[in-house]
Design a protein around this motif. Structure first.
Motif, short mmCIF file in Angstrom:
data_model
loop_
_atom_site.label_atom_id
_atom_site.label_comp_id
_atom_site.label_asym_id
_atom_site.label_seq_id
_atom_site.Cartn_x
_atom_site.Cartn_y
_atom_site.Cartn_z
N CYS A 125 -5.94 -0.76 -1.91
CA CYS A 125 -6.81 0.48 -2.23
C CYS A 125 -7.23 0.22 -3.66
O CYS A 125 -6.35 -0.01 -4.52
N CYS A 185 -9.28 4.08 2.08
CA CYS A 185 -8.01 4.09 2.13
C CYS A 185 -7.56 5.54 2.76
O CYS A 185 -8.02 6.47 2.55
N CYS A 233 -5.92 8.07 0.10
CA CYS A 233 -6.96 8.75 -0.98
C CYS A 233 -8.44 8.68 -0.80
O CYS A 233 -9.28 9.35 -1.52
N TRP A 288 0.72 -1.08 -0.14
CA TRP A 288 0.18 -0.06 0.01
C TRP A 288 0.89 1.37 -0.08
O TRP A 288 0.63 2.42 -0.55
N GLU A 319 -5.63 3.47 -5.78
CA GLU A 319 -4.14 3.66 -6.28
C GLU A 319 -3.41 2.14 -6.41
O GLU A 319 -2.18 2.25 -6.90
ZN LIG Z 1 -5.73 5.03 -1.93
#
Ligand SMILES: [Zn+2]
Length: 289
Positions: free
Chosen positions: A271, A251, A254, A197, A274
């Protein structure tokens, strides 16, 4: 997570205080910490022997044991006792007169009072003292005859060049590769999700698809995540995305929805924005050699 210097304090404690003391009892009832051994297996293997040397590689320790005394007994060496402190384990050695010494992870809030139930594995010595793996979080491990040579370099020690070579070989999913202890020792499921991540890499990406810049980003994330896990003493559970690993989680960077699936045989969260799966047709441009 105990850092290597802390694991070394545990090894030294065993070397200084636990060697040469005959084992007359073994509490190996915790079948999770002692997996895959069944209850009584470690007791049968160790009773009557002594620890005679304590070693360490990375965060894995192992002790050599003596042969058995007595007429007709095997005079050779006994099995090797592997000890891993997990995320917060400590070794506690008690002298015959009850004096207690500890080594391993820094004592946290669990230091006092020490619940007996958190002693996950115990050797009782003939002199009345004992040695225990104290591990509130139960992430330590006791294993007979561990395959030390099968461990890759420790995650906290692997160099960028080693990392590139170990990560990119083959076509396996990048998360599965991170979890492969024979390649890099020390990355568990939560740390792997956190690292991927941080690096914004989809967990199921075949490692053959990683470009040089992706691998370098992954390495930086590995260092950052490990440093964070060590610095605040909370281990893998302190990562930024760990709390979002749940249905309905979003997330923390974001705000997009977190996705869940199985990658490398393990429960995996990522996520949806992303770390969306990469297009399939990008050519491999690295490594060139
Ligand atoms: Zn994200």
């Amino acid at each position: 997570m105990p850092e290597e210097p802390e694991v070394e304090t545990a090894r030294r404690l065993i070397a200084d205080l636990a060697l040469g003391r005959r084992i007359v009892g073994v509490d190996d009832a915790d079948t999770f910490v002692c997996r895959p051994h069944s209850p009584g297996e470690l007791r049968a293997a160790l009773t009557g022997r002594s620890l005679i040397a304590a070693h360490r590689r990375g965060k894995t320790m192992w002790c050599e044991t003596s042969g058995l005394d007595g007429p007709g007994a095997d005079p050779g060496l006994g099995p090797t006792l592997g000890i891993h402190l997990g995320m917060s384990g400590r070794i506690v050695v008690t002298s015959p007169d009850g004096w207690v010494a500890e080594g391993g992870d820094r004592p946290g809030r669990d230091a006092q009072p020490r619940k007996a139930a958190w002693d996950r594995f115990t050797l009782e010595f003939a002199d009345g003292g004992r040695m225990a793996l104290f591990d509130k979080r139960r992430l330590g491990r006791i294993l007979l005859d561990p395959d030390i040579d099968a461990l890759g370099p420790d995650a906290a020690e692997v160099t960028p060049a080693q990392f590139r070579a170990l990560i990119t070989k083959g076509t396996i999913a990048v998360k599965a590769r991170l979890l492969d202890q024979s390649k890099i020792a020390g990355i568990g499921n939560l740390l792997a999700d956190e690292i991927l991540w941080q690096a914004k890499i989809p967990p199921a990406t075949p490692v053959s698809r990683l470009q040089r810049k992706d691998v370098d980003r992954l390495y930086r994330a590995l260092r950052t995540v490990l440093a964070g896990a060590m610095a605040d003493g909370g281990g893998a559970h302190t990562g930024d995305v760990i709390a979002a690993r749940r249905p309905g989680g979003s997330c923390p960077r974001c705000g997009a929805e977190m996705r869940h699936g199985t990658v490398g045989g393990r429960s995996t969260w990522w996520c949806s924005r992303e770390q969306a799966a990469w297009p399939a047709a990008l050519p491999r441009v690295w490594p060139a050699a």
